[in-house]
Scaffold this active site. Structure first.
Site, PDB file in Angstrom:
ATOM      1  N   GLU A 175       1.007  -1.591  -0.027  1.00  0.00           N
ATOM      2  CA  GLU A 175      -0.115   0.188  -0.144  1.00  0.00           C
ATOM      3  C   GLU A 175       0.502   1.254  -0.372  1.00  0.00           C
ATOM      4  O   GLU A 175       1.888   1.739   0.684  1.00  0.00           O
ATOM      5  CB  GLU A 175      -1.042   0.585   1.433  1.00  0.00           C
ATOM      6  N   ASP A 178       9.406   5.579  14.918  1.00  0.00           N
ATOM      7  CA  ASP A 178       8.816   7.354  14.445  1.00  0.00           C
ATOM      8  C   ASP A 178       9.907   7.602  15.768  1.00  0.00           C
ATOM      9  O   ASP A 178       8.837   7.454  16.966  1.00  0.00           O
ATOM     10  CB  ASP A 178       7.493   7.225  14.439  1.00  0.00           C
ATOM     11  N   ASP A 217       9.926  11.775  17.273  1.00  0.00           N
ATOM     12  CA  ASP A 217       9.735  13.065  16.867  1.00  0.00           C
ATOM     13  C   ASP A 217       9.674  13.963  18.361  1.00  0.00           C
ATOM     14  O   ASP A 217       9.407  13.511  18.969  1.00  0.00           O
ATOM     15  CB  ASP A 217       8.122  13.015  16.641  1.00  0.00           C
ATOM     16  N   CYS A 233      15.702  24.867  24.685  1.00  0.00           N
ATOM     17  CA  CYS A 233      15.803  25.743  23.531  1.00  0.00           C
ATOM     18  C   CYS A 233      14.818  25.719  22.549  1.00  0.00           C
ATOM     19  O   CYS A 233      14.868  26.810  22.060  1.00  0.00           O
ATOM     20  CB  CYS A 233      17.507  25.100  23.332  1.00  0.00           C
ATOM     21  N   CYS A 258      16.773  23.072  16.918  1.00  0.00           N
ATOM     22  CA  CYS A 258      17.968  23.589  16.609  1.00  0.00           C
ATOM     23  C   CYS A 258      18.904  22.641  16.908  1.00  0.00           C
ATOM     24  O   CYS A 258      19.088  21.463  17.030  1.00  0.00           O
ATOM     25  CB  CYS A 258      17.870  24.589  17.131  1.00  0.00           C
ATOM     26  N   ARG A 300      12.014  16.792   8.562  1.00  0.00           N
ATOM     27  CA  ARG A 300      11.976  18.638  10.070  1.00  0.00           C
ATOM     28  C   ARG A 300      11.918  19.074  11.387  1.00  0.00           C
ATOM     29  O   ARG A 300      12.754  18.658  10.969  1.00  0.00           O
ATOM     30  CB  ARG A 300      10.285  18.649   9.655  1.00  0.00           C
TER      31      ARG A 300
END
Length: 425
Positions: A46, A111, A113, A123, A130, A164
């Site tokens: 898929e 995963d 994040d 920070c 960062c 990201r």
């Protein structure tokens, strides 16, 4: 165009060029086809596409590399997710009898994040990252890669930057792809140390004796803790961050530290005092003090897994070489040999690599074009290879190629071993 110049509004114009001239379809198909050993493996996989305006299209599947290419060049997805290999073709799932359409296999995936660390990083917060907090991703890769290889015996791990604020790991060994839900859950739980939601103050609880996996993980954390947490995040530098740390220690230690911190402002010395007091309590064998400083280190630095992503066979995960619509960055493989120097802000954006295509060609490239005009066989494929090689994407595709070569060698070795075993009978 510098990476910072990426404009999300330009994405509809850039994606057609990316999918037509730069996306590594050949390697991508080679990866998900796994040598064509299992019939229908690629065809029953898929794919899910997120299109412009957040239109979400699930249960896409393709018979060949060419069909995948044509569809992606037609749809120009903003995001690509990869799902499981099913019992039937996903694009025909509506024609299959209810209950017969089953997710059979998928890579074991992880995963991580950065937003899951918001309670312990000072920070940045939310989607921002960062170079200071990126250290958390380096620690996560170091700990998990070692455990998956040494504790579980997996060999083919593809680490990918999400584009990201996070990282993904695809464990591609055949045995990993065949794991049932219960086994995936067991692996994910084994690797999970930080537990509890926002309401839970103390998220790491260690017991005696320490498991060898925890000892190994602490060796990694100890390498980074002082520089990352004490200096970089300044966790003992102001009253707000100090209170968070002191909430994790027993009352008798807390009282002493409150007094000591009134006069001693140096974060490094404060941490030494905390460690010394905990050691002292350990010697007098006060219950609950045994591994306090280690629990604090793990709570601030240990990888925070989204276990639900790892447990489900049918869970979708963002594909390598997908573009992140907000940042424009390509989701690229990470070279573990150069992990310490990996900089997420140096990862190429779609605007950068598309601009690099416009640079004047070298003389030898012009010669190749002339030869292709004389012989059109496979010319389009060769042209695409030459195109990405002219951009910042080249080193990441090369790294992906190297990963695929290692898998192919391993597959060939396994087939030879099986054939030798059969001869023995």
């Amino acid at each position: 165009m510098p990476a910072t110049d990426y404009d999300p509004a330009s994405l509809p114009d850039l994606l057609p060029l990316y999918y037509r001239r730069l996306f590594p379809f050949s390697q991508y198909y080679r990866w998900l086809n796994y040598g064509g050993v299992t019939k229908g493996y690629f065809q029953n996989r898929e794919f899910s596409f997120t299109l412009k305006d957040d239109i979400y299209v699930r249960y896409q599947s393709f018979s060949t590399q060419s069909e995948l290419e044509k569809e992606m060049q037609k749809m120009n997805p903003y995001k690509i997710d990869i799902g499981a290999v099913y019992s039937h073709r996903p694009n025909q799932h509506n024609t299959v009898k209810s209950g017969a359409f089953q997710a059979l296999e998928k890579e074991l995936v992880f995963d991580i994040d950065m937003t899951d660390y918001d309670d312990v990083r000072t920070c940045c917060s939310a989607a921002d990252i960062c170079t200071k907090c990126w250290t958390l991703m380096i620690i996560a890769i170091r700990i998990l890669d070692r455990a998956l290889r040494e504790d579980f015996g997996f060999q083919h791990l593809l680490w990918v930057y999400s584009g990201r604020r996070g990282i993904h790991c695809w464990v591609c060994d055949e045995v990993a792809r065949k794991l049932p839900v219960a086994a995936r859950s067991a692996v994910a739980e084994y690797l999970s140390l930080v537990k509890g939601g926002e309401e839970t103050v103390k998220k790491v609880q260690l017991s005696d004796p320490l498991h060898p996996f925890i000892r190994e993980s602490l060796l990694v954390v100890e390498q980074y803790f002082s520089q990352y947490a004490i200096s970089g995040q300044d966790i003992l530098g102001n009253s707000k961050t100090v209170d968070k740390v002191l909430a994790l220690v027993p009352d008798e230690v807390k009282e002493d530290l409150h007094t000591y911190f009134q006069t001693e402002k140096n974060p490094g010395k404060r941490w030494k005092r905390l460690s010394a007091l905990v050691q002292q309590q350990r010697v007098t064998s006060k219950k609950g003090c045994q591994y306090i400083e280690k629990e604090i280190m793990l709570q601030y630095c240990y990888p925070r897994l989204d276990v639900n992503v790892s447990k489900g066979v049918n869970h979708l995960l963002k594909s390598p070489f997908s573009v992140h619509p907000k940042t424009g960055r390509i989701s690229v493989p990470i070279n573990l040999e150069e992990l310490e120097s990996f900089d997420p802000f140096e990862v190429p954006t779609i605007s950068l690599i598309c601009e690099e295509l416009d640079k004047p060609r070298h003389a030898d490239e012009e010669e190749e074009v002339e030869k292709e005009n004389e012989n059109e066989v496979d010319a389009a494929e060769r042209r695409k290879i030459r195109d990405y090689k002219r951009t910042s994407l080249a080193k990441y595709v090369k790294l992906f190629d190297r990963f695929l070569d290692e898998m192919a060698r391993s597959r060939k070795g396994e087939m030879l071993r099986k054939s030798d075993l059969q001869k023995d009978f």
